[in-house]
Enzyme design. Structure first.
Site, mmCIF file in Angstrom:
data_model
loop_
_atom_site.group_PDB
_atom_site.id
_atom_site.type_symbol
_atom_site.label_atom_id
_atom_site.label_comp_id
_atom_site.label_asym_id
_atom_site.label_seq_id
_atom_site.Cartn_x
_atom_site.Cartn_y
_atom_site.Cartn_z
ATOM 1 C CB CYS A 111 -0.854 -0.046 1.284
ATOM 2 S SG CYS A 111 -1.908 -1.232 1.385
ATOM 3 C CG HIS A 128 -6.078 -0.621 2.151
ATOM 4 N ND1 HIS A 128 -7.189 -0.542 1.504
ATOM 5 C CD2 HIS A 128 -5.549 -1.877 1.906
ATOM 6 C CE1 HIS A 128 -7.426 -1.612 0.871
ATOM 7 N NE2 HIS A 128 -6.551 -2.550 0.720
ATOM 8 C CG HIS A 130 -8.978 -6.138 2.437
ATOM 9 N ND1 HIS A 130 -8.199 -7.210 2.068
ATOM 10 C CD2 HIS A 130 -8.150 -5.042 1.894
ATOM 11 C CE1 HIS A 130 -7.076 -6.964 1.176
ATOM 12 N NE2 HIS A 130 -7.044 -5.672 1.135
ATOM 13 C CD GLU A 157 -26.926 13.365 13.991
ATOM 14 O OE1 GLU A 157 -26.124 14.079 14.798
ATOM 15 O OE2 GLU A 157 -27.824 13.879 13.386
ATOM 16 C CG HIS A 213 -9.270 -4.141 -2.890
ATOM 17 N ND1 HIS A 213 -7.984 -4.075 -3.621
ATOM 18 C CD2 HIS A 213 -8.872 -4.008 -1.567
ATOM 19 C CE1 HIS A 213 -6.897 -3.833 -2.871
ATOM 20 N NE2 HIS A 213 -7.363 -3.973 -1.681
#
Length: 255
Positions: A111, A128, A130, A157, A213
């Site tokens: 990443c 990140h 999943h 809200e 993903h």
């Protein structure tokens, strides 16, 4: 997804860092990035966000970037497993990235260039995940609105937990929250171009969904990145349940 590394074996074997910069990940402060990243990853694992070694977290601290390793069981990460980079640093080629601490037997996060993209626009933390809810929402948006559509929701809200843009305050209850969606790629690093395009087209966004993903979320502090990620995941789960009941996500579209 990279093959899982037995992180317990790696920890037991010790570290052999070329730069010998272990001091960068040694601190008694629980808010230090080297302590905070493992703690966040443990929480994310219990929430189902980083199952099976997936996902990642990175924090920028001054001119250093701290990054969780790739292909490891995220709930077992320790401070000594954290990579440290100089910032700024080139995104490409990978060989030019300025690592100042590399744990032995661990792989830098796939990443990394996506995290760097977030940091280049002023973020201090990028997450990140999943998450299943993020994945499901990308599938529903594609089926209902088409591949070019964003995820949009209003009059809930929890959208008040998401910023409207840098220095623009938070979303209001009546606002429509829009999160861009990009296509997945066979390799994580290849998502970078799509992320850059999505940010260029949506400069106020603090998140980008990746179809089939997961999601990338960033914030002005680690705490803000985490709470924004929590709010978004809650909204995605709600959206899936709303769809089951035939309820519209964006009331502003139905007026």
């Amino acid at each position: 997804m990279p093959e899982a590394t037995n992180i317990q074996v790696v920890i037991a074997s010790g570290l052999d860092n070329e730069e010998n910069n272990d001091h960068l990940v040694q601190s008694s402060d629980p808010q230090h990035p080297a302590n905070l990243i493992p703690e966040m990853c443990r929480k994310f694992y219990t929430w189902g966000w980083v199952t099976g070694t997936g996902g990642g977290t990175s924090i920028r601290h001054g001119d250093h970037i701290f990054i969780a390793p790739s292909g490891v069981q995220k709930e077992l990460i320790q401070p000594e497993n954290i990579f440290v980079m100089q910032f700024p640093t080139p995104k490409y080629p990978p060989s030019e990235r300025k690592y100042i601490r590399k744990p032995k037997n661990l792989k830098p996060s796939d990443c990394t260039p996506l995290f760097l993209t977030a940091f280049e626009r002023g973020a201090m933390c990028c997450i990140h995940t999943h998450s299943q809810w993020a994945v499901l929402v990308t599938l529903l948006v594609e089926r209902i609105y088409g591949k070019e559509a964003h995820f949009e929701i209003s009059n809930i809200e929890q959208i008040k937990g998401i910023p409207k843009g840098k220095g623009k305050g938070m979303h209001n209850y009546h606002d429509t929250l829009r999160i861009p969606i990009i296509d997945n790629t066979p390799f994580e690093e290849d998502l970078t171009e799509g992320l850059e395009r999505a940010i260029a087209a949506n400069p106020d966004t603090y998140a980008v969904l990746v179809r089939r993903h997961g999601i990338y979320v960033w914030g002005d502090t680690p705490a803000k990145a985490k709470t924004q990620c929590e709010s978004l995941d809650w909204l995605f789960q709600l959206a899936v349940e709303m769809h089951k009941l035939g309820l519209p996500w964006d009331i502003n579209k139905t007026k």
